[in-house]
Design a protein around this motif. Structure first.
Motif, PDB file in Angstrom:
ATOM      1  N   THR A  15     -18.380  59.191  19.227  1.00  0.00           N
ATOM      2  CA  THR A  15     -18.457  58.344  18.039  1.00  0.00           C
ATOM      3  C   THR A  15     -17.660  57.075  18.304  1.00  0.00           C
ATOM      4  O   THR A  15     -17.038  56.921  19.356  1.00  0.00           O
ATOM      5  CB  THR A  15     -17.865  59.059  16.797  1.00  0.00           C
ATOM      6  OG1 THR A  15     -16.436  59.090  16.916  1.00  0.00           O
ATOM      7  CG2 THR A  15     -18.404  60.466  16.651  1.00  0.00           C
ATOM      8  N   ARG A  16     -17.658  56.171  17.311  1.00  0.00           N
ATOM      9  CA  ARG A  16     -16.894  54.938  17.460  1.00  0.00           C
ATOM     10  C   ARG A  16     -15.383  55.182  17.438  1.00  0.00           C
ATOM     11  O   ARG A  16     -14.604  54.293  17.753  1.00  0.00           O
ATOM     12  CB  ARG A  16     -17.287  53.941  16.366  1.00  0.00           C
ATOM     13  CG  ARG A  16     -18.150  52.804  16.908  1.00  0.00           C
ATOM     14  CD  ARG A  16     -18.824  52.036  15.801  1.00  0.00           C
ATOM     15  NE  ARG A  16     -20.108  52.607  15.454  1.00  0.00           N
ATOM     16  CZ  ARG A  16     -21.207  52.485  16.173  1.00  0.00           C
ATOM     17  NH1 ARG A  16     -21.185  51.816  17.310  1.00  0.00           N
ATOM     18  NH2 ARG A  16     -22.349  53.029  15.789  1.00  0.00           N
ATOM     19  N   LYS A  18     -21.708  52.914  20.901  1.00  0.00           N
ATOM     20  CA  LYS A  18     -20.511  53.007  20.056  1.00  0.00           C
ATOM     21  C   LYS A  18     -19.487  51.908  20.315  1.00  0.00           C
ATOM     22  O   LYS A  18     -18.297  52.060  19.992  1.00  0.00           O
ATOM     23  CB  LYS A  18     -19.830  54.384  20.180  1.00  0.00           C
ATOM     24  CG  LYS A  18     -20.754  55.563  19.983  1.00  0.00           C
ATOM     25  CD  LYS A  18     -21.554  55.437  18.699  1.00  0.00           C
ATOM     26  CE  LYS A  18     -22.495  56.625  18.526  1.00  0.00           C
ATOM     27  NZ  LYS A  18     -23.470  56.425  17.436  1.00  0.00           N
ATOM     28  N   GLU A  33     -25.439  57.903  12.302  1.00  0.00           N
ATOM     29  CA  GLU A  33     -24.874  57.990  13.649  1.00  0.00           C
ATOM     30  C   GLU A  33     -25.769  58.819  14.560  1.00  0.00           C
ATOM     31  O   GLU A  33     -25.961  58.518  15.719  1.00  0.00           O
ATOM     32  CB  GLU A  33     -23.467  58.598  13.580  1.00  0.00           C
ATOM     33  CG  GLU A  33     -22.426  57.682  12.979  1.00  0.00           C
ATOM     34  CD  GLU A  33     -22.057  56.549  13.922  1.00  0.00           C
ATOM     35  OE1 GLU A  33     -21.806  55.429  13.440  1.00  0.00           O
ATOM     36  OE2 GLU A  33     -22.033  56.775  15.130  1.00  0.00           O
TER      37      GLU A  33
END
Length: 522
Positions: A166-167, A227, A518
């Motif tokens: 994820t980011r 990301k 996402e």
């Protein structure tokens, strides 16, 4: 395929990085068209650098900050302005020519927002001249491999090793990219120690743009899916003076240097109008001029205004603007005698993938350069002719940063090859083409020069439908250029709308910040 440096994009940023990095390792350049098919090749006006007194670094810095409407990163502005003369010398060493006066000094132009003459140029084809010199140097270099008509599909990270990314994941690293050969439709895994995304801007998310058809936001969208952090995407700059010639795509640019030369904006009845909007009149910053033209066209129900340069000597006009002169003459307009019909067009993305002063993104070993990146130099509105110098300065910064780590980095093994799926039908491909046009119309109608809460909400709703249709098709077919471009354009359009934070805060607008989901971007 393995390489030390993978460069995605072949404009001034990508090629100047390639030339610097090739002195220290193997470089592979990927570009989806011909090598010179890029935004750089279309840049007419010139490239900024403080060259002679009375100009100073402080004046160039101040002009950039003022034009950026308080949104510039002062460190980025300082870096680019002070390193500009050095990088101009590099361009000249690679063979770039700039116009000179009879006594051998550089002939400097002035453009909107500039307090001094500081624009180096080659006629009205400066970008093409820089690209010519870079392409020639790159083709000669033994350490550079060129993959023309190849399309970077997605960047490789730990996600492709089975990790959930994820980011907020720490230590996300780029290992290269999946690359589609547009001639064979085969997808190759290109592994690299360092990856540079310099794939240009995203003007083609709009119906009317000065950008070439290859500018579909591919680099920004790929980095977003990997990301990386993006910012300031809402700051799309509209060039005030593209040639009004319905049906032509891309729109032909009438350089800002023509207003610096003395051209005057007029309504169709001949009235000057810029004095109502700014003390610099026709030489006001681009955002002011574009909004002023748009307002006057709305007030008078007209589709264009005029740019008048007929009061200047005819020989001087032809000498300074030979390309514009020939283009206009080809559609029956003699700019030494006739006014030029002009209208604003989407031109430049001031935001993009957030980078450090070394050009590195939030993902390790991944750099973003040129219009793909957001360095903080431009703020909310780019000062004319600052983009080319930003590209070569940050390319040099990134090359220095990457080369310093080269001996400590190894190629990542274990990345799987692309999992091939089915083939899109003719009906599905027609849907992709129609969806592109629909997207461009949505952005032009609702996310243009003047935006509102209602318009942005409507655009997001329309975009959601296109997103789900495209993702459904993408999940069941082997990627092709049209489908990849549509996917990237939708992603960039989403970012432009979503990141309009200030507008949303001022009108109390709320958006679903998890869209696209996402999981859909993995």
């Amino acid at each position: 395929m393995q390489t030390d440096f993978l460069v995605i994009g072949s404009g001034a940023a990508g090629l100047s990085f390639a030339l610097k990095a090739a002195e220290h390792g193997r470089v592979t350049v990927v570009t989806k068209g011909e090598l010179d098919e890029c935004n750089t090749n279309y840049a007419q006006g010139g490239i900024c650098s403080v060259t002679y007194a009375p100009d100073t670094f402080e004046k160039h810095i101040r002009d950039t900050l003022v034009c950026g409407a308080g949104k510039c990163d002062p460190a980025a502005v300082e870096l680019v302005v002070r390193r500009a003369p050095e990088l101009i010398r590099d361009l000249i060493a690679w063979g770039t020519r700039f116009d000179k006066t009879p006594d051998g000094r550089f002939e400097l132009n002035r453009e909107g927002g500039h307090s001094e003459h500081r624009i180096l140029h080659y006629e009205d084809l400066t970008g093409a001249e820089i690209e010519r010199a870079l392409v020639a140097s790159v083709r000669r270099h033994p350490n550079i491999t060129l993959l023309e008509r190849h399309y970077a599909v997605d960047l490789l990270t730990q996600h492709h090793l089975g990790e959930f990314v994820t980011r907020h994941t720490r230590g996300v690293t780029c290992f290269g990219a999946y690359v589609l050969d547009l001639m064979t439709n085969a997808i190759e895994t290109v592994l690299a120690k360092f990856t540079v995304v310099a794939a240009g801007g995203c003007g083609n998310v709009y119906s009317t743009t000065t950008n070439p058809v290859v500018a579909t936001g591919d680099g920004i969208a790929m980095c977003h899916r990997a990301k990386a952090i993006t910012e300031n995407m809402e700051y799309i700059q509209f060039h005030p003076t593209s040639l009004y010639n319905p049906g032509e795509r891309p729109s032909f640019l009438i350089t800002e240097a023509m207003r610096g030369f003395g051209a005057i904006l007029r309504l169709q009845n001949g009235e000057e109008f810029m004095d109502k909007y700014h003390p610099m009149k026709s030489l006001a910053p681009r955002d002011v001029v574009a909004r002023s033209i748009y307002r006057e066209m709305q007030l008078h129900g007209q589709e264009f205004v005029y740019l008048d340069v007929t009061h200047k000597p005819a020989d001087a006009i032809r000498s300074h603007f030979p390309n514009i002169y020939e283009k206009c003459l080809s559609i029956g307009i003699d700019i030494t005698k006739d006014w030029i019909p002009v209208t604003p067009a989407a031109h430049y993305c001031c935001g993009g993938v957030k980078v450090s002063t070394d050009g590195e993104t939030s993902i390790r070993r991944l750099y973003a350069l040129g219009e793909t990146s957001c360095t903080g130099l431009h703020g909310a509105n780019r000062l004319a002719s600052n983009s080319l110098i930003e590209a070569v300065v940050y390319a040099d910064q990134a090359a220095r940063h990457a080369v310093a780590q080269l001996d400590r980095v190894t190629i990542q093994e274990g990345i799987p090859d692309w999992n091939f799926e089915g083939t899109a039908t003719a009906e599905e491909m027609l849907l992709v083409i129609q969806s592109k046009r629909e997207l461009q119309q949505i952005m032009s109608n609702y996310v243009g020069i003047i935006r509102s809460n209602l318009y942005l909400k409507r655009a997001m709703r329309r975009l959601e439908t296109l997103w789900h249709e495209t993702e459904e098709l993408y999940g069941k077919t082997t990627p092709n250029r049209e489908l990849c471009e549509l996917r990237n354009m939708i992603t960039v359009a989403y970012l432009i709308i979503k990141q309009g934070r200030e507008l949303k805060e001022s009108v109390g607008c709320h958006y679903n910040t998890d869209y696209p989901p996402e999981t859909a971007a993995e």
